[in-house]
Write a protein that holds these residues in place. Structure first.
Motif, PDB file in Angstrom:
ATOM      1  N   ILE A   1     -31.515 -18.433 -20.745  1.00 25.73           N
ATOM      2  CA  ILE A   1     -31.293 -17.089 -21.281  1.00 25.73           C
ATOM      3  C   ILE A   1     -30.599 -17.172 -22.631  1.00 25.73           C
ATOM      4  O   ILE A   1     -29.546 -17.813 -22.769  1.00 25.73           O
ATOM      5  N   ASP A   2     -31.206 -16.540 -23.634  1.00 24.91           N
ATOM      6  CA  ASP A   2     -30.603 -16.425 -24.956  1.00 24.91           C
ATOM      7  C   ASP A   2     -29.628 -15.252 -24.904  1.00 24.91           C
ATOM      8  O   ASP A   2     -30.031 -14.091 -24.895  1.00 24.91           O
ATOM      9  N   THR A   3     -28.336 -15.548 -24.859  1.00 21.17           N
ATOM     10  CA  THR A   3     -27.332 -14.489 -24.698  1.00 21.17           C
ATOM     11  C   THR A   3     -27.247 -13.564 -25.904  1.00 21.17           C
ATOM     12  O   THR A   3     -26.732 -12.445 -25.785  1.00 21.17           O
ATOM     13  N   ASP A   4     -27.747 -13.988 -27.050  1.00 18.50           N
ATOM     14  CA  ASP A   4     -27.751 -13.103 -28.220  1.00 18.50           C
ATOM     15  C   ASP A   4     -28.799 -12.003 -28.068  1.00 18.50           C
ATOM     16  O   ASP A   4     -28.621 -10.888 -28.564  1.00 18.50           O
TER      17      ASP A   4
ATOM     18  N   CYS B   1     -30.117 -11.153 -24.866  1.00 22.20           N
ATOM     19  CA  CYS B   1     -29.919 -10.523 -23.565  1.00 22.20           C
ATOM     20  C   CYS B   1     -28.992  -9.311 -23.682  1.00 22.20           C
ATOM     21  O   CYS B   1     -27.949  -9.381 -24.349  1.00 22.20           O
TER      22      CYS B   1
ATOM     23  N   ASP C   1     -22.820 -13.096 -13.971  1.00 20.22           N
ATOM     24  CA  ASP C   1     -21.531 -13.656 -14.347  1.00 20.22           C
ATOM     25  C   ASP C   1     -20.460 -12.657 -13.929  1.00 20.22           C
ATOM     26  O   ASP C   1     -20.370 -11.566 -14.484  1.00 20.22           O
TER      27      ASP C   1
ATOM     28  N   GLY D   1     -19.892 -10.580 -19.392  1.00 28.32           N
ATOM     29  CA  GLY D   1     -20.843 -11.544 -19.930  1.00 28.32           C
ATOM     30  C   GLY D   1     -22.277 -11.195 -19.604  1.00 28.32           C
ATOM     31  O   GLY D   1     -22.625 -10.027 -19.435  1.00 28.32           O
ATOM     32  N   LYS D   2     -23.128 -12.191 -19.483  1.00 26.58           N
ATOM     33  CA  LYS D   2     -24.557 -12.031 -19.244  1.00 26.58           C
ATOM     34  C   LYS D   2     -24.962 -12.886 -18.037  1.00 26.58           C
ATOM     35  O   LYS D   2     -24.214 -13.774 -17.616  1.00 26.58           O
TER      36      LYS D   2
ATOM     37  N   GLY E   1     -27.966  -7.761 -20.786  1.00 27.17           N
ATOM     38  CA  GLY E   1     -27.227  -7.700 -19.519  1.00 27.17           C
ATOM     39  C   GLY E   1     -27.739  -6.686 -18.526  1.00 27.17           C
ATOM     40  O   GLY E   1     -26.979  -6.195 -17.693  1.00 27.17           O
TER      41      GLY E   1
ATOM     42  N   PHE F   1     -26.884 -15.898 -15.954  1.00 23.73           N
ATOM     43  CA  PHE F   1     -27.162 -17.285 -16.320  1.00 23.73           C
ATOM     44  C   PHE F   1     -28.111 -17.881 -15.294  1.00 23.73           C
ATOM     45  O   PHE F   1     -28.297 -17.340 -14.208  1.00 23.73           O
TER      46      PHE F   1
END
Length: 364
Positions: free
Chosen positions: A220-223, A225, A243, A187-188, A227, A190
């Motif tokens: 955080i905008d995971t789209d 980001c 994460d 994941g990314k 990582g 948080f």
């Protein structure tokens, strides 16, 4: 594939031959002198230990190897990469201070300490490997600039890998912050909103404009980001968290593929110290009672074989009374950390050509 040779010596010492002399004798017998070190940059990949932990390797062992490399004409340095978690080794300044505090300095080891991924953990080299799990490994730049890699490893338990030895030190330990993020997580990062003070440091270092401040708290905008984990190290209140949601299989296989990225296409040599076998990684700021008695020192050109030999030898040992491990026999590392599968890492490492689990143990 023929059996790999793993050389072993016990920890018995007598007048005229101490343990440091035995280590020197061991690595010479294992063939380290066959490497052409002349004017070659040689990285000794090591874990300096999180301050507060006393199970990490003494600097004296590193000095033996550094002195030998220098005698053979090599330009040697001790190295590690910054941590993903926030501790005393999250940036190069604190990391070097921690190393010095734990006895690793040019005065005690005879060589310099270089933090491979730079001050903030951003100095990395993308190494194409086209693996099953990793396409490009993100390795600390100084490690990839070395001509020769020597891993000097404390073999101990680990809460995610089962144990940590040569493969973990090479793979996880050589990853930049972004590399560690890739291995540890599917994941990314948080944000812990309760901790966030809206200082903006995380947003200022983000190269992808992935962090905004709705309701005066970072998000955080995971789209957007990717990582990389840069935001983790700059937060002054530890509000940005990695994460760690990754399967055991994925974690171990990624670590094996990172180790492959480090050792491929150049000479490497590996030393495992099966001593002070604490239940957890030396990244902890404390260490528990060892699980088993001290066993000895191992050396090999094959990082898979040396880890397999150490695991086998460790699992033959009795459990120390009063330690965290309650079961007396069998697989000590699996009993200590039941959700882990250390064999998966070695099996995958063998599959991709890092080495072989089939070894011949030669006692010196």
């Amino acid at each position: 594939m023929e059996k790999s040779k793993v050389y072993f010596t016990n920890l018995r010492a007598k007048p005229g031959e101490n343990l440091l002399q035995k280590l020197d004798k061991l690595v010479r017998a294992a063939g380290i002198e066959n490497i052409d070190f002349n004017k070659k940059f040689t990285a000794i990949k090591i874990h300096f230990g999180e301050p507060g932990n006393l199970a990490y390797l003494r600097h004296n062992y590193a000095k033996v190897i550094a002195d030998l490399v220098k005698s053979l004409g090599g330009k040697v340095f001790l190295t590690d990469c910054n941590t993903l978690y926030v501790g005393r080794r999250k940036d190069a300044i604190e990391h070097m201070e921690a190393a010095y505090e734990n006895g690793y300095s040019p005065f005690t080891t005879g060589c310099h300490v270089i933090i491979a991924d730079g001050i903030k953990g951003l100095n990395e080299v993308n190494v194409p490997i086209n693996g099953e799990y990793v396409k490009e490994a993100k390795i600390g730049a100084a490690i990839m600039e070395a001509d020769i890699i020597i891993s000097l490893n404390h073999f101990k338990g680990h809460e995610q890998a089962g144990f940590g030895g040569a493969i973990k030190n090479l793979g996880m330990g050589s990853g930049s912050r972004a590399g560690k993020m890739e291995m540890h997580s599917d994941g990314k990062p948080f944000i812990s909103a309760k901790r966030c003070i809206s200082c903006g440091k995380c947003a200022s270092i983000c190269a992808h404009s992935a962090i905004s401040f709705p309701e005066k708290k970072a998000k955080i905008d995971t789209d957007k980001c990717v990582g990389c984990g840069r935001c983790i190290s700059v937060c002054p209140v530890d509000a940005v968290k990695p994460d760690y949601g990754v399967s055991v299989e994925s974690f171990n296989c990624k670590m094996a593929e990172y180790a492959y990225a480090v050792v491929k296409d150049r000479p490497s040599f590996h030393i495992n110290m099966l001593i002070d076998v604490s239940p957890y990684c030396d990244c902890h700021a404390e260490n528990d009672l060892p699980l088993i008695p001290d066993v000895g020192m191992f050396a090999s050109f094959d990082p898979v074989a040396i880890d397999a030999a150490c695991a086998d030898m460790a699992n033959k040992q009795p459990v120390i009374h009063g330690c965290a491990l309650e079961q007396e026999s069998g697989d000590h590392f699996n009993h200590m950390h039941p959700t882990t599968d250390w064999r998966g890492c070695l099996v995958h490492a063998e599959k991709i050509g890092v080495g072989t689990m089939d070894y011949e143990l030669i006692e010196i």
